[in-house]
Design an enzyme around this catalytic site. Structure first.
Site, mmCIF file in Angstrom:
data_model
loop_
_atom_site.group_PDB
_atom_site.id
_atom_site.type_symbol
_atom_site.label_atom_id
_atom_site.label_comp_id
_atom_site.label_asym_id
_atom_site.label_seq_id
_atom_site.Cartn_x
_atom_site.Cartn_y
_atom_site.Cartn_z
ATOM 1 N N THR A 14 -88.554 -44.963 35.122
ATOM 2 C CA THR A 14 -89.005 -44.185 36.283
ATOM 3 C C THR A 14 -88.935 -44.989 37.564
ATOM 4 O O THR A 14 -88.579 -44.463 38.625
ATOM 5 C CB THR A 14 -90.454 -43.711 36.054
ATOM 6 O OG1 THR A 14 -90.450 -42.788 34.980
ATOM 7 C CG2 THR A 14 -91.035 -43.042 37.281
ATOM 8 N N SER A 56 -86.155 -45.107 29.155
ATOM 9 C CA SER A 56 -86.496 -45.952 27.998
ATOM 10 C C SER A 56 -86.611 -45.160 26.698
ATOM 11 O O SER A 56 -86.682 -45.743 25.617
ATOM 12 C CB SER A 56 -87.771 -46.758 28.257
ATOM 13 O OG SER A 56 -88.923 -45.959 28.146
ATOM 14 N N THR A 87 -91.643 -46.794 31.106
ATOM 15 C CA THR A 87 -92.945 -47.031 30.477
ATOM 16 C C THR A 87 -93.027 -46.461 29.057
ATOM 17 O O THR A 87 -93.845 -46.914 28.259
ATOM 18 C CB THR A 87 -94.080 -46.393 31.312
ATOM 19 O OG1 THR A 87 -93.855 -44.991 31.415
ATOM 20 C CG2 THR A 87 -94.163 -47.013 32.684
ATOM 21 N N ASP A 88 -92.181 -45.466 28.747
ATOM 22 C CA ASP A 88 -92.367 -44.750 27.483
ATOM 23 C C ASP A 88 -92.247 -45.650 26.256
ATOM 24 O O ASP A 88 -92.989 -45.486 25.288
ATOM 25 C CB ASP A 88 -91.383 -43.576 27.380
ATOM 26 C CG ASP A 88 -91.722 -42.469 28.376
ATOM 27 O OD1 ASP A 88 -92.844 -42.484 28.919
ATOM 28 O OD2 ASP A 88 -90.868 -41.593 28.606
HETATM 29 N N1 ASP Z 1 -89.185 -41.559 30.785
HETATM 30 C C1 ASP Z 1 -89.441 -42.729 31.585
HETATM 31 C C2 ASP Z 1 -88.952 -43.946 30.813
HETATM 32 O O1 ASP Z 1 -89.628 -44.397 29.942
HETATM 33 C C3 ASP Z 1 -90.904 -42.840 31.886
HETATM 34 C C4 ASP Z 1 -91.314 -44.002 32.737
HETATM 35 O O2 ASP Z 1 -90.568 -44.939 33.014
HETATM 36 O O3 ASP Z 1 -92.481 -44.005 33.176
HETATM 37 O O4 ASP Z 1 -87.893 -44.430 31.085
#
Ligand code: ASP
Length: 332
Positions: A14, A56, A87-88
């Site tokens: 993100t 991710s 973050t995922d």
């Molecule tokens: N879908 C995103 C990822 O994990 C979510 C994030 O980065 O917060 O790449």
């Protein structure tokens, strides 16, 4: 004192995402990320490397190996590393890097954000500059810096899907916090004079989350596809007694499979011997248990261990040997 040299390694997420017709997708390069936070040049001398540009959700163990290899190739030229990451699955990557790069005296800091860096309301800028601050200080080993907390790489879990406080430190204190961007270190991880890098993972590790009334066919299926099965059971741990689970597990273990029991409960870990439903598994069948480890760390540790050996005693010994304080339960 000369300024610290820090390498920023971009992998997507993100933090680097832009709005597209089909939703957010990573698009910004690492040098573009840095341009949003010019004050980072007051903290250290930062170089940029774009390794991946992925949500991710798409990160796989092969990418963990790529990240570890990239850090190894640049290890001697830098004082610390910042990896931007979605973050995922960041907690899985942080755990995996903790096993692939052991004993690092230099900081290897993962960060990301819940909102893209170009949004008016975003956690990206704070997280990025906090990560650079920690990477420039004495925080040895792998950690996640997020929402002003420094979390040990083997202890992180994503526990909120939207708010800025996305990560918790499970069964372990924060390594430190940042107050107005100033890192305060509570714990200094022990480290070696130089890190040991590993380059092999066995990805044949599966995870089964129990639901009430689940039949053994789910475990049979996963065990047929894998070398190790992690079972997230209930409470301190046990298996249902009436669905043939015990036969399924003992049969699989006789065929050389590794079975680890853990818990769906976020805090305080397993204690499989407490109830009748778990006691036999541990004592008669020799199932391993996760104790206070996170599921993310259990999965990554098994991939690392089974990448080194398939020999049962060695697997068990390595599983219960702490790496980066991933397991603290008193082992008898
Ligand atoms: N879908 C995103 C990822 O994990 C979510 C994030 O980065 O917060 O790449």
């Amino acid at each position: 004192m000369p300024r610290k040299q820090i390498l920023l390694i971009g992998t997507g997420g993100t933090i680097a995402s832009e709005m597209t017709d089909s939703g957010l997708a990573p698009g910004l390069q690492t040098d573009q990320l840095l341009s949003f936070v010019p004050a980072i040049s007051d903290i250290c001398q930062a170089d940029c490397l774009q390794l991946l540009s992925m949500d991710s959700t798409n990160i796989a163990p092969s990418h963990w190996l790529q990240m570890a290899r990239c850090i190894q190739e640049h290890y001697d030229c830098y004082d610390g590393f910042v990896l931007t990451h979605g973050t995922d699955t960041m907690a899985y990557t942080a755990a995996a890097l903790s096993y692939l790069i052991q004993g690092s005296p230099k900081p290897i800091v993962l960060t990301g954000a819940q909102k893209p860096i170009s949004f008016d309301s975003t956690d990206s800028k704070t997280n990025l500059s906090d990560a650079f601050r920690c990477a420039s200080e004495d925080f040895p080993g792998v950690s996640i810096v997020f929402n002003s907390k420094v979390i040990l790489g083997t202890r992180a879990k994503k526990t909120r899907s939207k708010s800025f406080q996305a990560f918790s430190s499970i069964n372990y204190p924060y390594l430190g916090v940042l107050r107005d961007g100033v890192p305060l270190r509570y714990i200094r991880q022990s480290c070696a004079a130089a890190p040991v890098f590993f380059h092999t993972l066995n990805t044949r590790v599966a995870l089964l989350k129990l639901v009430p009334g689940i039949g053994r066919e789910f475990a049979d299926f996963l065990l047929a596809q894998s070398d190790a099965l992690v079972i997230e059971s209930f409470g301190v741990g046990g298996l249902p007694e009436f669905n043939g689970f015990y036969d399924c597990i003992s049969g699989a273990m006789a065929r050389g499979k590794v079975v680890v029991l853990t818990t769906q409960v976020e805090n305080e870990g397993s204690d499989v011997g407490v109830y009748h439903v778990g006691h036999t598994l541990k004592n008669d069948l020799g199932v391993l248990e996760a104790y206070d480890m996170t599921t993310e760390a259990v999965i990554a540790k098994l991939m690392w261990i089974l990448g080194q050996t398939q020999q049962r005693e060695s697997v068990e010994r390595l599983f219960y040997t702490p790496v980066a304080n991933d397991i603290l339960w008193p082992i008898k």
